[in-house]
Motif scaffolding. Structure first.
Motif, PDB file in Angstrom:
ATOM      1  N   THR A  34       0.837  -1.292   0.081  1.00 28.07           N
ATOM      2  CA  THR A  34       0.058   0.052   0.017  1.00 28.07           C
ATOM      3  C   THR A  34       0.788   1.218   0.122  1.00 28.07           C
ATOM      4  O   THR A  34       2.188   1.318   0.572  1.00 28.07           O
ATOM      5  CB  THR A  34      -1.079  -0.078   1.193  1.00 28.07           C
ATOM      6  OG1 THR A  34      -0.064  -0.110   2.221  1.00 28.07           O
ATOM      7  CG2 THR A  34      -1.873  -1.069   1.199  1.00 28.07           C
ATOM      8  N   ASN A  35       0.317   2.341  -0.449  1.00 35.83           N
ATOM      9  CA  ASN A  35       1.158   3.578  -0.514  1.00 35.83           C
ATOM     10  C   ASN A  35       0.589   4.428   0.625  1.00 35.83           C
ATOM     11  O   ASN A  35      -0.559   4.619   0.829  1.00 35.83           O
ATOM     12  CB  ASN A  35       0.834   4.387  -1.959  1.00 35.83           C
ATOM     13  CG  ASN A  35       1.527   5.735  -2.259  1.00 35.83           C
ATOM     14  OD1 ASN A  35       2.333   6.082  -1.525  1.00 35.83           O
ATOM     15  ND2 ASN A  35       1.352   6.031  -3.157  1.00 35.83           N
ATOM     16  N   LYS A  36       1.534   4.808   1.349  1.00 38.05           N
ATOM     17  CA  LYS A  36       1.463   5.611   2.547  1.00 38.05           C
ATOM     18  C   LYS A  36       1.386   7.207   2.310  1.00 38.05           C
ATOM     19  O   LYS A  36       1.217   7.941   3.511  1.00 38.05           O
ATOM     20  CB  LYS A  36       2.272   5.394   3.604  1.00 38.05           C
ATOM     21  CG  LYS A  36       2.594   3.859   4.282  1.00 38.05           C
ATOM     22  CD  LYS A  36       1.345   3.575   5.050  1.00 38.05           C
ATOM     23  CE  LYS A  36       1.294   2.401   5.741  1.00 38.05           C
ATOM     24  NZ  LYS A  36       0.365   2.199   6.394  1.00 38.05           N
ATOM     25  N   TYR A  64      -0.095  10.908   1.134  1.00 39.48           N
ATOM     26  CA  TYR A  64      -1.381  11.664   1.509  1.00 39.48           C
ATOM     27  C   TYR A  64      -2.228  11.466   0.653  1.00 39.48           C
ATOM     28  O   TYR A  64      -3.615  11.194   0.943  1.00 39.48           O
ATOM     29  CB  TYR A  64      -0.858  13.128   1.757  1.00 39.48           C
ATOM     30  CG  TYR A  64      -2.072  13.961   2.156  1.00 39.48           C
ATOM     31  CD1 TYR A  64      -2.326  13.904   3.638  1.00 39.48           C
ATOM     32  CD2 TYR A  64      -2.740  14.762   1.517  1.00 39.48           C
ATOM     33  CE1 TYR A  64      -3.308  14.769   4.009  1.00 39.48           C
ATOM     34  CE2 TYR A  64      -3.885  15.495   2.061  1.00 39.48           C
ATOM     35  CZ  TYR A  64      -4.080  15.559   3.411  1.00 39.48           C
ATOM     36  OH  TYR A  64      -5.021  16.322   3.859  1.00 39.48           O
ATOM     37  N   TYR A  65      -2.135  11.764  -0.728  1.00 34.83           N
ATOM     38  CA  TYR A  65      -3.057  11.262  -1.829  1.00 34.83           C
ATOM     39  C   TYR A  65      -2.943   9.872  -2.406  1.00 34.83           C
ATOM     40  O   TYR A  65      -2.225   9.946  -3.309  1.00 34.83           O
ATOM     41  CB  TYR A  65      -2.692  12.630  -2.785  1.00 34.83           C
ATOM     42  CG  TYR A  65      -3.012  13.790  -2.387  1.00 34.83           C
ATOM     43  CD1 TYR A  65      -4.255  14.517  -2.100  1.00 34.83           C
ATOM     44  CD2 TYR A  65      -1.870  14.726  -2.087  1.00 34.83           C
ATOM     45  CE1 TYR A  65      -4.432  15.674  -1.736  1.00 34.83           C
ATOM     46  CE2 TYR A  65      -2.227  15.988  -1.787  1.00 34.83           C
ATOM     47  CZ  TYR A  65      -3.297  16.430  -1.313  1.00 34.83           C
ATOM     48  OH  TYR A  65      -3.442  17.928  -1.158  1.00 34.83           O
ATOM     49  N   ASN A  66      -3.511   8.860  -1.613  1.00 41.77           N
ATOM     50  CA  ASN A  66      -3.434   7.577  -2.141  1.00 41.77           C
ATOM     51  C   ASN A  66      -4.740   7.215  -2.701  1.00 41.77           C
ATOM     52  O   ASN A  66      -5.844   7.043  -2.246  1.00 41.77           O
ATOM     53  CB  ASN A  66      -3.373   6.805  -0.720  1.00 41.77           C
ATOM     54  CG  ASN A  66      -3.092   5.408  -1.120  1.00 41.77           C
ATOM     55  OD1 ASN A  66      -2.863   5.033  -2.197  1.00 41.77           O
ATOM     56  ND2 ASN A  66      -3.550   4.535  -0.146  1.00 41.77           N
ATOM     57  N   LEU A  67      -4.821   7.107  -3.986  1.00 45.79           N
ATOM     58  CA  LEU A  67      -6.009   7.082  -5.019  1.00 45.79           C
ATOM     59  C   LEU A  67      -5.834   5.629  -5.473  1.00 45.79           C
ATOM     60  O   LEU A  67      -6.941   5.144  -6.005  1.00 45.79           O
ATOM     61  CB  LEU A  67      -5.979   7.988  -6.014  1.00 45.79           C
ATOM     62  CG  LEU A  67      -6.015   9.578  -5.705  1.00 45.79           C
ATOM     63  CD1 LEU A  67      -6.292  10.444  -6.877  1.00 45.79           C
ATOM     64  CD2 LEU A  67      -7.465   9.581  -4.667  1.00 45.79           C
ATOM     65  N   ARG A  68      -4.709   5.001  -5.309  1.00 43.97           N
ATOM     66  CA  ARG A  68      -4.706   3.499  -5.909  1.00 43.97           C
ATOM     67  C   ARG A  68      -4.999   2.572  -4.889  1.00 43.97           C
ATOM     68  O   ARG A  68      -4.680   2.685  -3.752  1.00 43.97           O
ATOM     69  CB  ARG A  68      -3.214   3.567  -6.524  1.00 43.97           C
ATOM     70  CG  ARG A  68      -2.702   4.250  -7.621  1.00 43.97           C
ATOM     71  CD  ARG A  68      -1.107   4.015  -7.983  1.00 43.97           C
ATOM     72  NE  ARG A  68      -0.905   4.837  -9.051  1.00 43.97           N
ATOM     73  CZ  ARG A  68       0.479   4.702  -9.569  1.00 43.97           C
ATOM     74  NH1 ARG A  68       1.257   3.747  -9.288  1.00 43.97           N
ATOM     75  NH2 ARG A  68       0.764   5.596 -10.637  1.00 43.97           N
ATOM     76  N   LYS A  69      -5.595   1.549  -5.544  1.00 40.53           N
ATOM     77  CA  LYS A  69      -5.882   0.340  -4.750  1.00 40.53           C
ATOM     78  C   LYS A  69      -4.490  -0.566  -4.284  1.00 40.53           C
ATOM     79  O   LYS A  69      -3.666  -0.423  -4.867  1.00 40.53           O
ATOM     80  CB  LYS A  69      -6.642  -0.744  -5.564  1.00 40.53           C
ATOM     81  CG  LYS A  69      -8.171   0.005  -5.840  1.00 40.53           C
ATOM     82  CD  LYS A  69      -9.146  -0.921  -6.322  1.00 40.53           C
ATOM     83  CE  LYS A  69     -10.418  -0.505  -6.786  1.00 40.53           C
ATOM     84  NZ  LYS A  69     -11.496  -1.514  -7.372  1.00 40.53           N
ATOM     85  N   PRO A  70      -4.599  -1.102  -3.150  1.00 41.06           N
ATOM     86  CA  PRO A  70      -3.322  -1.913  -2.617  1.00 41.06           C
ATOM     87  C   PRO A  70      -3.254  -2.985  -3.784  1.00 41.06           C
ATOM     88  O   PRO A  70      -4.032  -3.622  -4.143  1.00 41.06           O
ATOM     89  CB  PRO A  70      -3.816  -2.393  -1.173  1.00 41.06           C
ATOM     90  CG  PRO A  70      -5.043  -1.428  -0.820  1.00 41.06           C
ATOM     91  CD  PRO A  70      -5.722  -1.027  -2.066  1.00 41.06           C
ATOM     92  N   LYS A  71      -1.990  -3.271  -3.840  1.00 41.91           N
ATOM     93  CA  LYS A  71      -1.537  -4.380  -4.737  1.00 41.91           C
ATOM     94  C   LYS A  71      -1.315  -5.680  -3.977  1.00 41.91           C
ATOM     95  O   LYS A  71      -0.654  -5.497  -2.942  1.00 41.91           O
ATOM     96  CB  LYS A  71      -0.263  -4.047  -5.702  1.00 41.91           C
ATOM     97  CG  LYS A  71      -0.508  -3.066  -6.727  1.00 41.91           C
ATOM     98  CD  LYS A  71       0.596  -2.601  -7.691  1.00 41.91           C
ATOM     99  CE  LYS A  71       0.317  -1.624  -8.493  1.00 41.91           C
ATOM    100  NZ  LYS A  71       1.544  -1.372  -9.483  1.00 41.91           N
ATOM    101  N   VAL A  72      -1.644  -6.752  -4.434  1.00 45.12           N
ATOM    102  CA  VAL A  72      -1.523  -8.249  -3.705  1.00 45.12           C
ATOM    103  C   VAL A  72      -0.770  -9.084  -4.528  1.00 45.12           C
ATOM    104  O   VAL A  72      -1.032  -9.161  -5.728  1.00 45.12           O
ATOM    105  CB  VAL A  72      -3.039  -8.798  -3.531  1.00 45.12           C
ATOM    106  CG1 VAL A  72      -2.806  -9.754  -2.600  1.00 45.12           C
ATOM    107  CG2 VAL A  72      -3.786  -7.591  -2.173  1.00 45.12           C
TER     108      VAL A  72
END
Length: 360
Positions: free
Chosen positions: A347-349, A351-359
């Motif tokens: 996950t991207n930490k 401030y502006y985190n618009l992308r879904k977590p990659k698994v």
């Protein structure tokens, strides 16, 4: 006047002959095309209804002879399970006359524990030896000699005797990998009667029995999956061989619940993606409470990315250089090792985190 009439007649004759010379080839071509289409429809209809695994071809790897008329085959079909070969015009007769491999024995009284040889005449493999006289079989340019579709033993015409026709088949070199038809019929009957004492069933009593299942992805890598499926069906029970383009791994692996606990081995023919697909299906078996049926996994690398296969010692890629028989020997002799599987979420930490977590 007579000269004009004769000229007109000559012109008409020329026009008629010209028309015939143009139309006749067109009509012949159209008729041949119609007959070919009609013949192909009939062949497809036979293929659809048949218990044989027919494949049409006009290019055999070796001189082949029709099992019905004994003539050399130019265009015809072969069964991918029993190896029967037949010319195009004899296909319907062969389909009615000859039985294919039975995946489950039917119509038997009691619980059978053996079966006779299933002999097919002609087109024996090159460099095969007679089980009676130990001399080479299939050397004559005609339909000759016999092969058992289960144990793969071959016999000369002159060496075939009545006792061999009724003798019990030993299932040959790969008896410890094959699921016999009589075993499946017995287990099926026991399930209907709600009995679970499978360990008393032959070949459960056989010490080294480790049935193998083959799961092949025909769309992987160099498209060798289709050929391998046929070769494995010839050596094993066709019920053990699955095409992953037609059946999902989770459904195929349910066959494990009919087999001994902790004894089944699965050979996955494909790339890392195919192997991961099968391993996911095995994880689903754990969730369903079928952990005691979980098989060990071997790999035949067909894909473009074969990192897992190479790491585990199964090679970086397969291009047909090793015979299928040797592949089965490798599966029998392989040692098992445990493999940890992990799921990683990134996950991207920011401030502006618009992308879904990659698994992964």
């Amino acid at each position: 006047g007579s000269g004009d009439a004769s000229q007109t007649l000559a012109d008409w004759r020329l026009a008629v002959w010209t028309l015939c010379s143009v139309l006749l080839p067109v009509l012949i071509t159209a008729w041949c095309s119609f007959q070919r289409s009609r013949r192909q429809l009939l062949i497809r209809d036979i293929f659809r209804k048949s218990k044989h695994d027919w494949h049409y071809t006009d290019l055999f790897g070796q001189p082949s002879y029709c099992c019905v008329c004994a003539q050399h085959i130019l265009r015809g079909a072969f069964c991918g399970c029993c190896g029967l070969r037949v010319s195009e015009r004899c296909l319907k007769k062969a389909d009615q006359r000859f039985l294919c491999k039975e995946i489950m024995m039917r119509g038997t009284a009691g619980a059978p524990s053996s079966m006779p040889h299933h002999w097919i005449r002609g087109n024996v493999p090159l460099c095969s030896c007679c089980m009676v006289c130990k001399q080479q079989c299939g050397t004559q340019p005609k339909l000759c000699d016999y092969r058992c579709v289960w144990c793969q033993y071959t016999v000369h015409d002159e060496c075939m005797v009545d006792c061999l026709r009724t003798e019990d088949c030993t299932l040959g070199e790969f008896k410890d990998l094959i699921i016999p038809p009589y075993y499946l019929s017995t287990i099926n009957q026991m399930r209907k009667e709600k009995r679970t004492s499978y360990e008393k069933v032959v070949p459960y009593c056989r010490k080294h029995w480790m049935p193998v299942m083959v799961l092949a992805n025909t769309r992987s890598g160099n498209n060798m999956g289709e050929t391998l499926l046929g070769e494995f069906k010839m050596l094993l029970n066709p019920v053990q061989v699955f095409d992953l383009s037609k059946i999902a791994p989770a459904k195929a692996l349910q066959l494990c619940t009919w087999l001994p606990c902790n004894a089944v081995r699965v050979l996955v023919c494909g790339g890392d993606g195919t192997v991961g697909w099968v391993l996911d299906a095995i994880d689903e078996m754990k969730i369903k409470g079928q952990e005691r049926y979980i098989p060990q996994v071997a790999i035949l690398p067909l894909g473009t990315g074969n990192d897992l296969s190479n790491t585990l010692g199964w090679g970086a890629g397969y291009a047909g250089e090793v015979p299928v028989e040797q592949i089965l020997r490798n599966v029998m002799e392989a040692d098992g090792i445990k493999l940890d599987r992990w799921k990683v979420q990134v996950t991207n930490k920011g401030y502006y985190n618009l992308r879904k977590p990659k698994v992964w």
